[in-house]
Design a protein around this motif. Structure first.
Motif, PDB file in Angstrom:
ATOM      1  N   UNK A   1      15.393  11.266   5.441  1.00  0.00           N
ATOM      2  CA  UNK A   1      15.948   9.884   5.567  1.00  0.00           C
ATOM      3  C   UNK A   1      15.976   9.297   6.783  1.00  0.00           C
ATOM      4  N   UNK A   2      16.222  10.226   7.891  1.00  0.00           N
ATOM      5  CA  UNK A   2      16.143   9.390   9.180  1.00  0.00           C
ATOM      6  C   UNK A   2      14.589   8.883   9.530  1.00  0.00           C
ATOM      7  N   UNK A   3      13.681   9.485   9.174  1.00  0.00           N
ATOM      8  CA  UNK A   3      12.157   9.158   9.230  1.00  0.00           C
ATOM      9  C   UNK A   3      12.031   7.989   8.312  1.00  0.00           C
ATOM     10  N   UNK A   4      12.710   8.015   6.956  1.00  0.00           N
ATOM     11  CA  UNK A   4      12.462   6.889   6.121  1.00  0.00           C
ATOM     12  C   UNK A   4      13.117   5.661   6.698  1.00  0.00           C
ATOM     13  N   UNK A   5      14.181   5.867   7.081  1.00  0.00           N
ATOM     14  CA  UNK A   5      15.058   4.882   7.660  1.00  0.00           C
ATOM     15  C   UNK A   5      14.353   4.115   8.897  1.00  0.00           C
ATOM     16  N   UNK A   6      13.625   4.988   9.689  1.00  0.00           N
ATOM     17  CA  UNK A   6      13.039   4.513  10.918  1.00  0.00           C
ATOM     18  C   UNK A   6      11.880   3.728  10.535  1.00  0.00           C
ATOM     19  N   UNK A   7      10.990   4.208   9.336  1.00  0.00           N
ATOM     20  CA  UNK A   7       9.919   3.385   8.920  1.00  0.00           C
ATOM     21  C   UNK A   7      10.247   1.999   8.479  1.00  0.00           C
ATOM     22  N   UNK A   8      11.474   1.968   7.444  1.00  0.00           N
ATOM     23  CA  UNK A   8      12.017   0.846   7.161  1.00  0.00           C
ATOM     24  C   UNK A   8      12.378  -0.149   8.105  1.00  0.00           C
ATOM     25  N   UNK A   9      13.072   0.454   9.278  1.00  0.00           N
ATOM     26  CA  UNK A   9      13.231  -0.359  10.279  1.00  0.00           C
ATOM     27  C   UNK A   9      12.300  -1.198  11.105  1.00  0.00           C
ATOM     28  N   UNK A  10      11.239  -0.310  10.947  1.00  0.00           N
ATOM     29  CA  UNK A  10      10.093  -1.009  11.898  1.00  0.00           C
ATOM     30  C   UNK A  10       9.372  -2.062  11.149  1.00  0.00           C
ATOM     31  N   UNK A  11       9.265  -1.667   9.485  1.00  0.00           N
ATOM     32  CA  UNK A  11       8.658  -2.831   8.900  1.00  0.00           C
ATOM     33  C   UNK A  11       9.635  -3.950   8.791  1.00  0.00           C
ATOM     34  N   UNK A  12      10.991  -3.737   8.823  1.00  0.00           N
ATOM     35  CA  UNK A  12      11.866  -5.066   9.031  1.00  0.00           C
ATOM     36  C   UNK A  12      11.629  -5.795  10.175  1.00  0.00           C
ATOM     37  N   UNK A  13      11.544  -4.961  11.345  1.00  0.00           N
ATOM     38  CA  UNK A  13      11.324  -5.512  12.500  1.00  0.00           C
ATOM     39  C   UNK A  13      10.030  -6.436  12.813  1.00  0.00           C
ATOM     40  N   UNK A  14       8.941  -5.730  12.058  1.00  0.00           N
ATOM     41  CA  UNK A  14       7.733  -6.484  12.192  1.00  0.00           C
ATOM     42  C   UNK A  14       7.781  -7.709  11.435  1.00  0.00           C
ATOM     43  N   UNK A  15       8.229  -7.560  10.158  1.00  0.00           N
ATOM     44  CA  UNK A  15       8.627  -8.964   9.274  1.00  0.00           C
ATOM     45  C   UNK A  15       9.259  -9.693  10.219  1.00  0.00           C
ATOM     46  N   UNK A  16      10.677  -9.467  10.745  1.00  0.00           N
ATOM     47  CA  UNK A  16      11.437 -10.119  11.328  1.00  0.00           C
ATOM     48  C   UNK A  16      10.664 -10.954  12.502  1.00  0.00           C
ATOM     49  N   UNK A  17       9.880 -10.186  13.120  1.00  0.00           N
ATOM     50  CA  UNK A  17       9.028 -10.667  14.393  1.00  0.00           C
ATOM     51  C   UNK A  17       8.182 -11.880  13.893  1.00  0.00           C
ATOM     52  N   UNK A  18       7.424 -11.456  13.008  1.00  0.00           N
ATOM     53  CA  UNK A  18       6.546 -12.365  12.296  1.00  0.00           C
ATOM     54  C   UNK A  18       7.228 -13.815  11.881  1.00  0.00           C
ATOM     55  N   UNK A  19       8.501 -13.787  11.199  1.00  0.00           N
ATOM     56  CA  UNK A  19       9.243 -14.794  10.822  1.00  0.00           C
ATOM     57  C   UNK A  19       9.762 -15.442  12.019  1.00  0.00           C
ATOM     58  N   UNK A  20      10.146 -14.691  13.022  1.00  0.00           N
ATOM     59  CA  UNK A  20      10.823 -15.462  14.337  1.00  0.00           C
ATOM     60  C   UNK A  20       9.473 -16.201  14.658  1.00  0.00           C
ATOM     61  N   UNK A  21       8.351 -15.507  15.055  1.00  0.00           N
ATOM     62  CA  UNK A  21       7.205 -16.267  15.550  1.00  0.00           C
ATOM     63  C   UNK A  21       6.932 -17.570  14.751  1.00  0.00           C
ATOM     64  N   UNK A  22       6.856 -17.647  13.484  1.00  0.00           N
ATOM     65  CA  UNK A  22       6.712 -18.576  12.935  1.00  0.00           C
ATOM     66  C   UNK A  22       7.867 -20.036  12.976  1.00  0.00           C
TER      67      UNK A  22
END
Length: 273
Positions: free
Chosen positions: A100-121
């Motif tokens: 669960x920790x690994x899956x949560x970490x993966x989801x957090x990384x994906x969300x951070x990347x999406x947020x970073x892309x949205x933030x850049x836009x």
């Protein structure tokens, strides 16, 4: 019939004993702990009587030895039976938690990347909005003293300052105006400022500084000079085109000489033959 039922009952009891978790563990521990005995019984070449006598004399000489040979596998089986489920539960819980920790970490990384892309836009849009806000404020200060002038913003590729633009009705995409036989690309305004991403500000009516839209000095010095749309995309000409049945007048100078301001006022004129 009864004999068959008895056999079935016996086989059922045997199956229950064999599949019982505790008894199966005990049998396995007993065989491992006393493996030499089973090796002799199964693989020794001596007769069965000799093998049994040998086992009794060497492995089970007295009741104390028999107790030890049985009690140790029994104790190991008991410990295994009592503590293994708890150990297994701890292992499963730890594995599940780590997963669960690994899956949560993966989801957090994906969300951070999406947020970073949205933030850049969003940052890019903010820069554009800031530049547009500055542009609007600046143009408001300029245009508030020109109440008789009209302006429009459109997108036009490769447009330059002073180019005359054709802007279709209810559209924000323009093109370079030019005089053709069908009169389908007549001018709607002149580019007075270049914006970002191929957008341009065009003035559609009113006075404009002649030098800013590229009107030549020799034309500015002419008295009552009138400019017409040229056959060259985006350009003007002095006087109407005699080969065309219809010409578009772009505007004229109001002064007699050394004109600095050009009055944009569109008008279609038929050529006199």
């Amino acid at each position: 019939m009864n004999q068959k039922e008895d056999q079935s009952t016996i086989l059922s009891h045997i199956k229950d004993r064999v599949t019982d978790p505790f008894l199966s563990n005990f049998f396995i521990c007993f065989i491992i702990f006393n493996w030499k005995v089973f090796y002799i019984l199964l693989l020794e070449n001596k007769s069965a009587i000799d093998r049994i006598n040998f086992i009794e004399q060497n492995y089970f000489p007295d009741s104390c030895t028999i107790f030890i040979k049985i009690s140790i596998p029994f104790g190991i089986s008991l410990l295994w039976f009592l503590f293994f489920p708890r150990v297994k539960r701890l292992i499963v819980n730890y594995h599940t938690k780590r997963k669960m920790e690994i899956e949560k970490g993966r989801i957090d990384i994906e969300n951070d990347l999406k947020f970073a892309n949205r933030l850049s836009v969003l940052e890019q849009k903010e820069v554009r909005l800031n530049s547009l806000e500055e542009f609007i404020i600046r143009k408001y200060r300029e245009f508030k003293h020109k109440p008789q002038s009209n302006y429009s913003i459109c997108k036009c590729n490769d447009a330059q300052l002073g180019d005359w633009i054709h802007l279709p009705k209810d559209s924000d995409r323009g093109s370079l105006a030019f005089l053709n036989k069908d009169f389908t690309n007549l001018a709607s305004g002149v580019v007075v400022e270049l914006l970002q991403n191929d957008y341009v500000l065009i003035q559609t009516y009113g006075e404009v500084i002649a030098d800013e839209i590229g009107i030549r000095e020799d034309i500015r010095r002419r008295a009552n000079a009138r400019l017409y749309l040229s056959k060259s995309p985006g350009r003007y000409r002095l006087g109407p085109d005699g080969e065309s049945n219809l010409n578009q007048k772009l505007g004229s100078f109001s002064g007699t000489a050394n004109n600095t301001k050009f009055l944009i006022k569109f008008d279609n004129e038929e050529t006199k033959n």
